[in-house]
Design a protein around this motif. Structure first.
Motif, PDB file in Angstrom:
ATOM      1  N   LYS A 111      -6.510  11.526   1.980  1.00 29.61           N
ATOM      2  CA  LYS A 111      -7.017  11.317   0.614  1.00 29.61           C
ATOM      3  C   LYS A 111      -5.885  10.895  -0.319  1.00 29.61           C
ATOM      4  O   LYS A 111      -6.057  10.036  -1.183  1.00 29.61           O
ATOM      5  CB  LYS A 111      -7.633  12.621   0.088  1.00 29.61           C
ATOM      6  CG  LYS A 111      -9.071  12.814   0.503  1.00 29.61           C
ATOM      7  CD  LYS A 111      -9.777  13.801  -0.396  1.00 29.61           C
ATOM      8  CE  LYS A 111      -9.276  15.211  -0.133  1.00 29.61           C
ATOM      9  NZ  LYS A 111      -9.988  16.237  -0.893  1.00 29.61           N
ATOM     10  N   ASN A 112      -4.724  11.544  -0.139  1.00 26.81           N
ATOM     11  CA  ASN A 112      -3.564  11.196  -0.977  1.00 26.81           C
ATOM     12  C   ASN A 112      -3.147   9.750  -0.793  1.00 26.81           C
ATOM     13  O   ASN A 112      -2.819   9.065  -1.761  1.00 26.81           O
ATOM     14  CB  ASN A 112      -2.371  12.091  -0.625  1.00 26.81           C
ATOM     15  CG  ASN A 112      -2.223  13.186  -1.654  1.00 26.81           C
ATOM     16  OD1 ASN A 112      -2.811  13.099  -2.733  1.00 26.81           O
ATOM     17  ND2 ASN A 112      -1.452  14.198  -1.319  1.00 26.81           N
ATOM     18  N   GLU A 113      -3.168   9.304   0.471  1.00 28.23           N
ATOM     19  CA  GLU A 113      -2.799   7.911   0.749  1.00 28.23           C
ATOM     20  C   GLU A 113      -3.816   6.952   0.127  1.00 28.23           C
ATOM     21  O   GLU A 113      -3.452   5.900  -0.401  1.00 28.23           O
ATOM     22  CB  GLU A 113      -2.677   7.684   2.267  1.00 28.23           C
ATOM     23  CG  GLU A 113      -1.427   8.328   2.858  1.00 28.23           C
ATOM     24  CD  GLU A 113      -1.450   8.399   4.390  1.00 28.23           C
ATOM     25  OE1 GLU A 113      -0.360   8.443   4.974  1.00 28.23           O
ATOM     26  OE2 GLU A 113      -2.556   8.426   4.986  1.00 28.23           O
ATOM     27  N   ILE A 114      -5.081   7.333   0.183  1.00 25.75           N
ATOM     28  CA  ILE A 114      -6.126   6.479  -0.426  1.00 25.75           C
ATOM     29  C   ILE A 114      -5.892   6.371  -1.934  1.00 25.75           C
ATOM     30  O   ILE A 114      -5.933   5.286  -2.517  1.00 25.75           O
ATOM     31  CB  ILE A 114      -7.549   7.037  -0.140  1.00 25.75           C
ATOM     32  CG1 ILE A 114      -7.869   6.907   1.338  1.00 25.75           C
ATOM     33  CG2 ILE A 114      -8.603   6.303  -0.976  1.00 25.75           C
ATOM     34  CD1 ILE A 114      -9.204   7.507   1.746  1.00 25.75           C
ATOM     35  N   LEU A 115      -5.600   7.516  -2.561  1.00 23.72           N
ATOM     36  CA  LEU A 115      -5.373   7.514  -4.004  1.00 23.72           C
ATOM     37  C   LEU A 115      -4.171   6.641  -4.370  1.00 23.72           C
ATOM     38  O   LEU A 115      -4.228   5.860  -5.324  1.00 23.72           O
ATOM     39  CB  LEU A 115      -5.164   8.960  -4.501  1.00 23.72           C
ATOM     40  CG  LEU A 115      -5.087   9.103  -6.015  1.00 23.72           C
ATOM     41  CD1 LEU A 115      -6.359   8.604  -6.691  1.00 23.72           C
ATOM     42  CD2 LEU A 115      -4.841  10.558  -6.410  1.00 23.72           C
ATOM     43  N   LYS A 116      -3.105   6.768  -3.594  1.00 22.42           N
ATOM     44  CA  LYS A 116      -1.906   5.946  -3.854  1.00 22.42           C
ATOM     45  C   LYS A 116      -2.241   4.460  -3.732  1.00 22.42           C
ATOM     46  O   LYS A 116      -1.799   3.640  -4.549  1.00 22.42           O
ATOM     47  CB  LYS A 116      -0.784   6.275  -2.848  1.00 22.42           C
ATOM     48  CG  LYS A 116      -0.081   7.588  -3.093  1.00 22.42           C
ATOM     49  CD  LYS A 116       1.170   7.364  -3.956  1.00 22.42           C
ATOM     50  CE  LYS A 116       1.790   8.646  -4.469  1.00 22.42           C
ATOM     51  NZ  LYS A 116       0.898   9.576  -5.180  1.00 22.42           N
ATOM     52  N   LEU A 117      -3.031   4.130  -2.696  1.00 24.21           N
ATOM     53  CA  LEU A 117      -3.421   2.725  -2.501  1.00 24.21           C
ATOM     54  C   LEU A 117      -4.247   2.218  -3.684  1.00 24.21           C
ATOM     55  O   LEU A 117      -4.034   1.108  -4.176  1.00 24.21           O
ATOM     56  CB  LEU A 117      -4.282   2.598  -1.243  1.00 24.21           C
ATOM     57  CG  LEU A 117      -3.593   2.232   0.059  1.00 24.21           C
ATOM     58  CD1 LEU A 117      -4.617   2.243   1.193  1.00 24.21           C
ATOM     59  CD2 LEU A 117      -2.958   0.848  -0.048  1.00 24.21           C
ATOM     60  N   ILE A 118      -5.194   3.054  -4.126  1.00 28.29           N
ATOM     61  CA  ILE A 118      -6.026   2.643  -5.266  1.00 28.29           C
ATOM     62  C   ILE A 118      -5.152   2.464  -6.496  1.00 28.29           C
ATOM     63  O   ILE A 118      -5.199   1.417  -7.158  1.00 28.29           O
ATOM     64  CB  ILE A 118      -7.164   3.660  -5.524  1.00 28.29           C
ATOM     65  CG1 ILE A 118      -8.183   3.606  -4.390  1.00 28.29           C
ATOM     66  CG2 ILE A 118      -7.851   3.371  -6.861  1.00 28.29           C
ATOM     67  CD1 ILE A 118      -9.284   4.647  -4.471  1.00 28.29           C
ATOM     68  N   GLU A 119      -4.310   3.467  -6.785  1.00 30.90           N
ATOM     69  CA  GLU A 119      -3.485   3.395  -8.001  1.00 30.90           C
ATOM     70  C   GLU A 119      -2.574   2.167  -7.995  1.00 30.90           C
ATOM     71  O   GLU A 119      -2.370   1.533  -9.030  1.00 30.90           O
ATOM     72  CB  GLU A 119      -2.661   4.670  -8.171  1.00 30.90           C
ATOM     73  CG  GLU A 119      -3.523   5.809  -8.693  1.00 30.90           C
ATOM     74  CD  GLU A 119      -2.797   7.140  -8.821  1.00 30.90           C
ATOM     75  OE1 GLU A 119      -3.286   8.000  -9.568  1.00 30.90           O
ATOM     76  OE2 GLU A 119      -1.741   7.324  -8.164  1.00 30.90           O
ATOM     77  N   SER A 120      -2.055   1.832  -6.819  1.00 28.82           N
ATOM     78  CA  SER A 120      -1.128   0.699  -6.797  1.00 28.82           C
ATOM     79  C   SER A 120      -1.867  -0.640  -6.873  1.00 28.82           C
ATOM     80  O   SER A 120      -1.234  -1.686  -6.995  1.00 28.82           O
ATOM     81  CB  SER A 120      -0.216   0.768  -5.571  1.00 28.82           C
ATOM     82  OG  SER A 120      -1.004   0.697  -4.419  1.00 28.82           O
ATOM     83  N   ASN A 121      -3.186  -0.601  -6.804  1.00 30.95           N
ATOM     84  CA  ASN A 121      -3.960  -1.848  -6.957  1.00 30.95           C
ATOM     85  C   ASN A 121      -4.728  -1.921  -8.270  1.00 30.95           C
ATOM     86  O   ASN A 121      -5.462  -2.882  -8.508  1.00 30.95           O
ATOM     87  CB  ASN A 121      -4.912  -2.034  -5.774  1.00 30.95           C
ATOM     88  CG  ASN A 121      -4.171  -2.573  -4.566  1.00 30.95           C
ATOM     89  OD1 ASN A 121      -3.839  -3.754  -4.507  1.00 30.95           O
ATOM     90  ND2 ASN A 121      -3.834  -1.695  -3.634  1.00 30.95           N
ATOM     91  N   LEU A 122      -4.579  -0.889  -9.107  1.00 28.76           N
ATOM     92  CA  LEU A 122      -5.182  -0.961 -10.442  1.00 28.76           C
ATOM     93  C   LEU A 122      -4.369  -1.931 -11.291  1.00 28.76           C
ATOM     94  O   LEU A 122      -3.213  -2.246 -10.959  1.00 28.76           O
ATOM     95  CB  LEU A 122      -5.181   0.425 -11.103  1.00 28.76           C
ATOM     96  CG  LEU A 122      -6.119   1.479 -10.492  1.00 28.76           C
ATOM     97  CD1 LEU A 122      -5.892   2.833 -11.159  1.00 28.76           C
ATOM     98  CD2 LEU A 122      -7.584   1.067 -10.614  1.00 28.76           C
ATOM     99  N   ASP A 123      -4.940  -2.378 -12.406  1.00 30.08           N
ATOM    100  CA  ASP A 123      -4.199  -3.283 -13.302  1.00 30.08           C
ATOM    101  C   ASP A 123      -2.958  -2.594 -13.840  1.00 30.08           C
ATOM    102  O   ASP A 123      -2.008  -3.243 -14.265  1.00 30.08           O
ATOM    103  CB  ASP A 123      -5.084  -3.700 -14.483  1.00 30.08           C
ATOM    104  CG  ASP A 123      -6.308  -4.487 -14.034  1.00 30.08           C
ATOM    105  OD1 ASP A 123      -6.337  -4.932 -12.867  1.00 30.08           O
ATOM    106  OD2 ASP A 123      -7.229  -4.649 -14.859  1.00 30.08           O
TER     107      ASP A 123
END
Ligand code: IPE
Ligand code: IPE
Ligand code: MG
Length: 228
Positions: free
Chosen positions: A152-164
């Motif tokens: 879950k942590n890795e997913i969150l990091k991936l999402i955050e790094s692809n936000l504007d």
């Protein structure tokens, strides 16, 4: 004392400000531009690293065409005329939101101001244009290929790094002017632990002395982040 790195403002109340004066709503938007300039300069001089301003939401396209067209023209004028303000005050300009919603001319103006100001260091002003948190999240997720064996942590990091807002720290203080007590789809994830402040002042009347007062109050708040 809390440190204020990232300040976000939902600039609301331009239309009502104009209505109170028997003016057209568009006059309120014009006056709002002067406040944007003053507040941005104030933040650059007062040690704030990031200032995010909600200028046009993904939902604002539903307004009458005449108002939307006026706002696009105002934005064009702003980006053309204000370049010197950014350079003189050492301010970096960045846009968040879906630029595909804009004309080529507007996109070029945005990119050119971003490039021109890229090495400025006093403050980063982030203008949210055709921005909505839900749209940003959908765009971020569509960019990534999530495998089912990651945490879950890795997913969150991936999402955050692809936000504007990748690389930009979360919001510390979020202010909404104009009296409404809602977030209207602005920086929902990034404001997960922001301190919120709702001011009744209509945006064209919002001055740096009120901002200073709000920041003073913010500095004294107890931010616990789930701890005790
Ligand atoms: C905020 O002021 C500016 C934009 C959303 C572009 P409004 O235009 O929403 O002003 P009110 O809320 O109608 O007074
Ligand atoms: C929020 O203001 C969007 C911006 C300030 C750009 P709105 O006036 O569009 O918000 P609602 O519709 O009152 O929630
Ligand atoms: Mg409004």
């Amino acid at each position: 004392m809390n440190n204020l790195k990232h300040l976000a403002i939902i600039m609301d109340g331009n239309g009502r400000w104009a209505k109170q004066r028997n003016l057209k709503r568009t006059e309120g938007h014009k006056e709002g531009v002067n406040v944007v300039r003053d507040i941005t300069k104030w933040c650059a001089k007062n040690n704030i690293s990031y200032l995010s301003l909600y200028a046009f939401s993904t939902e604002n396209w539903s307004r009458p065409k005449i108002e939307v067209d006026f706002l696009m023209k105002l934005l064009e004028k702003y980006l053309t005329k204000e370049a010197s303000t950014y350079m003189e005050n050492n301010i970096k300009f960045k846009v968040i939101g879906d630029m595909l919603g804009f004309s080529n001319k507007l996109r070029d103006l945005i990119l050119s101001l971003e490039e021109k100001t890229a090495n400025n260091t006093a403050l980063t002003q982030i203008l949210a244009l055709n921005y909505g948190s839900k749209d940003e999240l959908a765009r971020a997720v569509s960019k990534i290929n999530i495998q089912n064996n990651i945490t879950k942590n890795e997913i969150l990091k991936l999402i955050e790094s692809n936000l504007d807002t990748a690389e930009i720290p979360d919001v510390d203080l979020l202010i909404r002017t104009g009296g409404e007590k809602r977030l209207s789809n602005f920086l929902l994830l990034q404001s997960a632990y922001a301190e919120l402040y709702f001011s009744d002042t209509l945006f064209p009347d919002f001055k740096s002395n009120e901002l200073e007062q709000i920041i003073c109050d913010f500095k004294k708040r107890d931010r616990r982040f789930g701890n005790i």
